[in-house]
Design a protein around this motif. Structure first.
Motif, short mmCIF file in Angstrom:
data_model
loop_
_atom_site.label_atom_id
_atom_site.label_comp_id
_atom_site.label_asym_id
_atom_site.label_seq_id
_atom_site.Cartn_x
_atom_site.Cartn_y
_atom_site.Cartn_z
N UNK A 109 0.83 -1.20 0.00
CA UNK A 109 0.00 0.00 0.00
C UNK A 109 0.86 1.25 0.00
N UNK A 110 1.89 1.29 0.88
CA UNK A 110 2.78 2.44 0.93
C UNK A 110 4.14 2.02 1.45
N UNK A 111 5.14 2.83 1.12
CA UNK A 111 6.51 2.60 1.57
C UNK A 111 7.01 3.93 2.14
N UNK A 112 7.34 3.93 3.43
CA UNK A 112 7.81 5.14 4.09
C UNK A 112 9.28 4.99 4.44
N UNK A 113 10.03 6.08 4.30
CA UNK A 113 11.46 6.09 4.63
C UNK A 113 11.68 7.09 5.76
N UNK A 114 12.35 6.64 6.81
CA UNK A 114 12.74 7.51 7.92
C UNK A 114 14.26 7.58 7.96
N UNK A 115 14.78 8.82 7.89
CA UNK A 115 16.22 9.03 7.93
C UNK A 115 16.54 10.14 8.92
N UNK A 116 17.56 9.94 9.72
CA UNK A 116 18.08 10.99 10.57
C UNK A 116 18.97 11.89 9.71
N UNK A 117 19.50 12.94 10.31
CA UNK A 117 20.43 13.80 9.56
C UNK A 117 21.67 13.00 9.16
N UNK A 118 22.21 12.23 10.12
CA UNK A 118 23.37 11.39 9.80
C UNK A 118 23.00 10.34 8.75
N UNK A 119 21.79 9.81 8.83
CA UNK A 119 21.32 8.85 7.84
C UNK A 119 21.25 9.46 6.45
N UNK A 120 20.84 10.70 6.37
CA UNK A 120 20.80 11.38 5.07
C UNK A 120 22.20 11.58 4.52
N UNK A 121 23.13 11.96 5.41
CA UNK A 121 24.51 12.20 4.97
C UNK A 121 25.17 10.90 4.52
N UNK A 122 24.98 9.83 5.30
CA UNK A 122 25.65 8.55 5.01
C UNK A 122 24.78 7.58 4.20
N UNK A 123 23.57 8.00 3.82
CA UNK A 123 22.68 7.23 2.96
C UNK A 123 22.22 5.92 3.60
N UNK A 124 21.61 6.01 4.78
CA UNK A 124 20.96 4.86 5.39
C UNK A 124 19.69 5.32 6.09
N UNK A 125 18.82 4.37 6.40
CA UNK A 125 17.59 4.72 7.08
C UNK A 125 16.72 3.51 7.30
N UNK A 126 15.54 3.76 7.87
CA UNK A 126 14.56 2.72 8.13
C UNK A 126 13.46 2.83 7.08
#
Length: 155
Positions: A109-126
């Protein structure tokens, strides 16, 4: 040892995208290795015998912890697979105690991405995948979560 996805592919099914746990799992080990190295260098600079022994003992203990965290991070990355095929999303964790999650792409139905600031910089997330009648599954700390989401939503 074959990958899990290779063992479960159905006839006509092909892998479109594969990702893994991000290297950030190694961060505690990296910090510990740096501390162990700093303690070792400090032991070479010390003049008192008791301080040399204290620094070497500390370096040894921290190196053991670093080794443990290195093996733990490697094993987690080695035993975690996340794939998108032309039919479904497959996520597997574990080696002896295996946990798998599979959802048909037409049930997403949907796909959500959660990224912290460090996650955005290093390209990782939930990534949280919501399915129609299938429930909700969150895949923690994966590499390239936006590309993973795009591989699911682009059909």
């Amino acid at each position: 040892m074959a990958r899990y996805i290779d063992e479960i592919l159905q006839p006509g099914e092909r892998v479109l995208y594969s990702t893994n746990a991000h290297w950030i799992f190694y961060f505690p080990a990296i910090v510990a290795w740096i501390v162990a190295l700093a303690l070792f260098v400090l032991s070479r600079q010390a003049t008192a015998d008791w301080l040399v022994l204290l620094c070497l003992a500390g370096a040894g203990l921290v190196a053991l912890a670093a080794l443990y965290w290195t093996v733990k991070g490697w094993f987690h990355r080695f035993t975690t697979e996340t794939d998108v095929t032309n039919l479904r999303v497959v996520h597997k964790t574990g080696f002896i105690k295996r946990r798998t999650f599979e959802m048909a792409l037409d049930k997403v139905e949907s796909v959500d991405v959660d990224q912290t600031i460090l996650g955005r910089i290093l390209n990782y997330g939930d990534v949280t995948i919501r399915g129609v009648g299938e429930g909700i599954e969150t895949i923690k700390t994966i590499a390239s979560p936006l590309a993973f989401r795009s591989s699911i939503t682009t059909r």
